[in-house]
Design a protein around this motif. Structure first.
Motif, short mmCIF file in Angstrom:
data_model
loop_
_atom_site.label_atom_id
_atom_site.label_comp_id
_atom_site.label_asym_id
_atom_site.label_seq_id
_atom_site.Cartn_x
_atom_site.Cartn_y
_atom_site.Cartn_z
N THR A 86 0.90 -1.12 0.16
CA THR A 86 -0.14 0.02 -0.07
C THR A 86 0.85 1.17 -0.05
OG1 THR A 86 -1.72 -1.16 1.34
CG2 THR A 86 -2.04 1.23 1.41
N ARG A 93 -4.94 6.70 -1.79
CA ARG A 93 -4.62 5.36 -1.35
C ARG A 93 -4.59 4.38 -2.46
NH1 ARG A 93 -3.80 4.28 4.48
NH2 ARG A 93 -2.86 6.44 4.31
N ARG A 147 -10.12 1.90 -0.95
CA ARG A 147 -8.61 2.21 -1.62
C ARG A 147 -8.64 1.70 -2.92
NH1 ARG A 147 -4.87 -1.33 2.36
NH2 ARG A 147 -6.79 -3.10 1.80
#
Length: 179
Positions: A86, A93, A147
């Motif tokens: 990530t 994100r 995300r």
């Protein structure tokens, strides 16, 4: 007709070798159904082309959620790595598609079996990969946490595949093809 020589003899009757069993069978339709036609060469070639085209499209869609559009592709101006799978791309994100990296301490939810390994080494390897050059991403999905799930590259190296080849992540959440 009977031969005169054997006229008075009793014989067992045998079916002549080449005669039909019953004459009425020739009048009935065949129980086997119609004869099957053989495939022509053209039909075989068309089927093979169709299978190859289907396989190509299937492989293309496995790594993506569809054909790439301009809105789905973007370049990251600034990158801040969060962990081994990530990072932040500006204010977005990004979760790398198809992999799972070891979680930093305190990040593995209770009841979840997290990926084993060194989370700090996975994070450092991803930092090294994104530092190689500009990061280009193509969105493939959005996960349950909101995300953006994406396939990203830096200097021609797919970041998901780079993490896998370095042993810093495992394949998970779908299939990705790394060449």
């Amino acid at each position: 007709m009977l031969d005169k020589k054997h006229m008075g003899d009793v014989h067992k009757f045998r079916k002549p070798r080449n005669s039909r069993r019953h004459s009425f069978q020739s009048e009935l339709p065949s129980l086997r159904g119609p004869k099957r036609r053989r495939w022509t060469r053209v039909q075989s070639i068309l089927v093979i082309i169709g299978l190859l085209l289907g396989a190509f499209l299937g492989l293309k869609l496995i790594g993506e959620t569809g054909f790439a559009s301009e809105e789905a592709s973007f370049q990251c101006g600034s990158v801040r790595v969060i962990d081994g799978d990530t990072f932040d791309c500006g204010s977005t994100r990004i979760r790398l598609s198809g992999i799972d990296a070891p979680e930093l301490p305190g990040h593995c939810r209770q009841g979840r079996q997290c990926t084993p390994g060194d989370p700090y080494a996975a994070t450092q390897n991803l930092q090294k990969l994104v530092a190689a050059g500009a990061v280009q991403c193509r969105k493939t999905d959005t996960d349950k946490y909101g995300r953006t799930v994406a396939r990203c590259t830096s200097k021609g190296v797919d970041l998901s595949c780079g993490q896998l080849s370095a042993g810093q992540a495992v394949r998970r959440y779908g299939y990705i093809l790394c060449l």
